[in-house]
Write a protein that holds these residues in place. Structure first.
Motif, mmCIF file in Angstrom:
data_model
loop_
_atom_site.group_PDB
_atom_site.id
_atom_site.type_symbol
_atom_site.label_atom_id
_atom_site.label_comp_id
_atom_site.label_asym_id
_atom_site.label_seq_id
_atom_site.Cartn_x
_atom_site.Cartn_y
_atom_site.Cartn_z
ATOM 1 N N LEU A 54 24.072 5.929 -69.059
ATOM 2 C CA LEU A 54 24.787 6.336 -70.269
ATOM 3 C C LEU A 54 24.521 7.805 -70.613
ATOM 4 O O LEU A 54 25.428 8.523 -71.046
ATOM 5 N N THR A 55 23.300 8.240 -70.409
ATOM 6 C CA THR A 55 22.967 9.645 -70.679
ATOM 7 C C THR A 55 23.695 10.556 -69.702
ATOM 8 O O THR A 55 24.199 11.620 -70.091
ATOM 9 N N GLN A 56 23.776 10.144 -68.446
ATOM 10 C CA GLN A 56 24.535 10.913 -67.450
ATOM 11 C C GLN A 56 26.009 10.972 -67.829
ATOM 12 O O GLN A 56 26.672 11.988 -67.658
ATOM 13 N N PHE A 85 19.739 17.779 -72.819
ATOM 14 C CA PHE A 85 20.151 16.732 -71.879
ATOM 15 C C PHE A 85 19.198 16.675 -70.684
ATOM 16 O O PHE A 85 18.795 15.593 -70.256
ATOM 17 N N GLN A 86 18.833 17.831 -70.158
ATOM 18 C CA GLN A 86 17.929 17.864 -69.007
ATOM 19 C C GLN A 86 16.562 17.280 -69.357
ATOM 20 O O GLN A 86 15.975 16.531 -68.574
ATOM 21 N N GLU A 87 16.071 17.625 -70.552
ATOM 22 C CA GLU A 87 14.785 17.108 -71.006
ATOM 23 C C GLU A 87 14.834 15.586 -71.152
ATOM 24 O O GLU A 87 13.939 14.871 -70.685
ATOM 25 N N VAL A 88 15.868 15.080 -71.784
ATOM 26 C CA VAL A 88 16.014 13.647 -71.993
ATOM 27 C C VAL A 88 16.097 12.910 -70.658
ATOM 28 O O VAL A 88 15.439 11.878 -70.462
ATOM 29 N N LEU A 89 16.872 13.445 -69.744
ATOM 30 C CA LEU A 89 16.999 12.794 -68.430
ATOM 31 C C LEU A 89 15.663 12.760 -67.694
ATOM 32 O O LEU A 89 15.346 11.768 -67.025
ATOM 33 N N GLU A 96 9.037 7.605 -69.837
ATOM 34 C CA GLU A 96 8.120 7.985 -70.912
ATOM 35 C C GLU A 96 8.767 7.648 -72.247
ATOM 36 O O GLU A 96 9.547 8.435 -72.781
ATOM 37 N N GLY A 97 8.454 6.482 -72.777
ATOM 38 C CA GLY A 97 9.123 5.964 -73.957
ATOM 39 C C GLY A 97 9.042 6.846 -75.190
ATOM 40 O O GLY A 97 10.057 7.181 -75.791
ATOM 41 N N ALA A 102 11.683 10.865 -78.813
ATOM 42 C CA ALA A 102 11.648 12.112 -79.588
ATOM 43 C C ALA A 102 12.665 13.115 -79.057
ATOM 44 O O ALA A 102 13.393 13.746 -79.836
ATOM 45 N N ALA A 103 12.736 13.253 -77.741
ATOM 46 C CA ALA A 103 13.685 14.207 -77.146
ATOM 47 C C ALA A 103 15.122 13.765 -77.390
ATOM 48 O O ALA A 103 15.998 14.599 -77.666
ATOM 49 N N ASN A 104 15.375 12.472 -77.312
ATOM 50 C CA ASN A 104 16.725 11.960 -77.547
ATOM 51 C C ASN A 104 17.134 12.164 -79.010
ATOM 52 O O ASN A 104 18.268 12.557 -79.289
#
Length: 126
Positions: A54-56, A85-89, A96-97, A102-104
């Motif tokens: 979904l993030t992709q 986006f790169q950080e979240v992916l 890493e939950g 936090a990043a999302n």
């Protein structure tokens, strides 16, 4: 008198374009934040591959609109979202939950702020 009507027509066109841009960004940002929120729910249940998918999908949609976004918005703001986006992916891939959540949340907030910056409101006029 003719110049006055030309000026009024020009201002009306700019105003209409502003409203169209604002509506478009609201629709687009809502679509992206919805995908990212769904991905967060999946990640919380341990479904990391689905969350990544979904993030992709959200990133692909962002990249499809690159030309428009980089034309209409500040480059630094659009660059931050792309970096987000790169950080979240990366956090999804590492599963890493806490860091992912936090990043999302930061990424969702940045996307929402893009719309709020372009929204036609008294706050933005002052």
């Amino acid at each position: 008198m003719r110049r006055l009507w030309i000026a009024v027509a020009f201002l009306a066109a700019v105003f209409a374009a502003t409203l169209v841009n604002s509506h478009y960004l609201k629709t687009f940002s809502t679509e992206l934040t919805s995908l990212l929120t769904q991905a967060e729910s999946l990640a919380e249940r341990g479904e990391w591959s689905e969350a990544e998918s979904l993030t992709q999908q959200a990133l692909a949609s962002w990249e499809e609109h690159d030309l428009y976004l980089y034309t209409m918005l500040r480059h630094s703001d659009t660059d931050q979202v792309h970096s987000g986006f790169q950080e979240v992916l990366e956090f999804i891939r590492c599963e890493e939950g806490g860091e992912y959540s936090a990043a999302n949340a930061r990424l969702v907030s940045q996307i929402e702020l893009l719309y709020e910056m372009e929204e036609f409101s008294l706050k933005n006029l002052l």
